[in-house]
Each structure stands twice: as C-alpha cells, then as structure tokens.
Enzyme design. Structure first.
Site, mmCIF file in Angstrom:
data_model
loop_
_atom_site.group_PDB
_atom_site.id
_atom_site.type_symbol
_atom_site.label_atom_id
_atom_site.label_comp_id
_atom_site.label_asym_id
_atom_site.label_seq_id
_atom_site.Cartn_x
_atom_site.Cartn_y
_atom_site.Cartn_z
ATOM 1 N N HIS A 156 7.687 44.692 65.667
ATOM 2 C CA HIS A 156 7.428 45.033 64.265
ATOM 3 C C HIS A 156 6.284 46.025 64.086
ATOM 4 O O HIS A 156 5.825 46.236 62.973
ATOM 5 C CB HIS A 156 7.166 43.759 63.448
ATOM 6 C CG HIS A 156 8.307 42.798 63.511
ATOM 7 N ND1 HIS A 156 8.325 41.735 64.389
ATOM 8 C CD2 HIS A 156 9.496 42.782 62.854
ATOM 9 C CE1 HIS A 156 9.487 41.084 64.247
ATOM 10 N NE2 HIS A 156 10.204 41.693 63.338
ATOM 11 N N GLY A 157 5.810 46.609 65.185
ATOM 12 C CA GLY A 157 4.858 47.707 65.084
ATOM 13 C C GLY A 157 3.392 47.352 64.948
ATOM 14 O O GLY A 157 2.582 48.230 64.662
#
Length: 198
Positions: A156-157
């Site tokens: 999810h970064g």
C-alpha cells in the site's frame, strides 16, 4: 594360564561389558533430557529469545532472523545512513518516537542501543505486509529523486526511513516495532530479552 588368571580375565570382560552397556543407557537417557533444555520450534514461535552473531555484518548490510514467527531485521548502518535521520524529522509522522513502538532504551534519534545497529521487526504496521529495503538514495531503486534510503511496503505504499520511522500521509499508522534486545558482547545480540525484563 592359571585358573585365577582366566577368572580375572573373564571378570574384567564382564566389568567392561557392564560399564559399556551402562554408559550407553546413561547416554540414551541424557540425550532426550538435554534436548528438552533447548528451545523447541514451538517455544521459539511462542517467543523464546533468539541469539544472533553480527560479527560478519558489514556496514550497509542487513540480515533477517526469525523471532516469534516474525522477520526481524538487523541493519549495520553506515555513517552516511545515520546522517540522513535528522534531515527527515519534518517528513516522518513520529520523529521523536513518542508512540510506544520501541523499548525506552531505543527512544532516541536512531531508535537503537548502538547508533549503527538497527534491530526492527520487518512487518509494516498497516496490514502486516513485509516492506522491502530501498537503501540506495535517489532513483536507483525506483524511488523519488529526494529519497534518502529506507524501506517501502509494496502492498500500500508506506515508506519508512533508516530508523524505521514512517513517513507522513502514509497508510501505516506507526513506526516499525523495535523488539526488546540486548548485547551479550560487541558482536552477539539476544532478541526478545533485555536486562529490564521487557
């Protein structure tokens, strides 16, 4: 040979044979007993401390060990890596590590006992994915030009600096966890135990 000599020889063989059988029996009893003193795989998964030799860990390198079924990273940070930490205080969500994600003795700028050695659980605090190391600054490892090195969670970064501090406006709510640990010597660490009983 006299009758007495034959008897002594027979007696000697009997004593040697009895001692050998007794020794083998004692060993058979001792082996399972000693093995019960060692932590089993189940005990390790439940949280038994893990001892690690870092004597061959070169500056800039990372090794992964398992503790409580989780990956634990041990990173030997270079001076250049350490120099990036104060530069990022304004960009990370919890620069002073105020949230309790580390023992008190690691609540400092580098989040470690010794500045160069970072020991952290390699699990993103968002949904439990495992981030990847992106130690090289800049775009070499697919990061932005202003990247100073750290970790990227590909799920999810979420991004973390080289002290495991999460950057602002990322899905991960907190810094990476620092497990209880202590040094047994300059090159031996025990993870999961410390003098304070954590």
């Amino acid at each position: 040979m006299s009758k007495e000599g034959k008897m002594d020889c027979g007696r000697r063989r009997l004593i040697v044979a009895t001692a050998a059988v007794g020794g083998a029996g004692a060993l058979a009893v001792l082996v399972p007993f000693v093995s019960t003193m060692l932590p089993s795989e189940r005990a390790k998964a439940a949280g038994a401390p893990v001892e690690v030799d870092i004597s061959k860990l070169e500056p800039g390198q990372m090794v992964t060990v398992e503790w409580r079924g989780k990956p634990v990273w041990i990173i030997n940070r270079t001076q250049a890596m350490l120099d990036t930490l104060p530069q990022l205080d304004g960009e990370v969500a919890d620069p002073q590590s105020d949230r309790k994600q580390q023992p008190e003795y690691c609540k400092n700028e580098h989040r470690s006992i010794k500045p160069e050695i970072l020991i952290t659980v390699g699990i993103c605090t968002h949904l439990g994915c495992s981030p990847t190391s992106k130690f090289k600054p800049g775009v070499d490892e697919g990061m932005t030009p202003d990247w100073k090195g750290g970790f990227l969670c590909p799920c999810h970064g979420s991004t973390f600096d080289l002290a495991g501090r999460v950057f602002k406006a990322k899905p991960a709510p907190t810094n990476l966890e620092i497990p209880p640990h202590m040094y047994l010597s300059d090159t031996r660490i025990i993870i999961g135990e410390d003098k304070k009983g954590a």
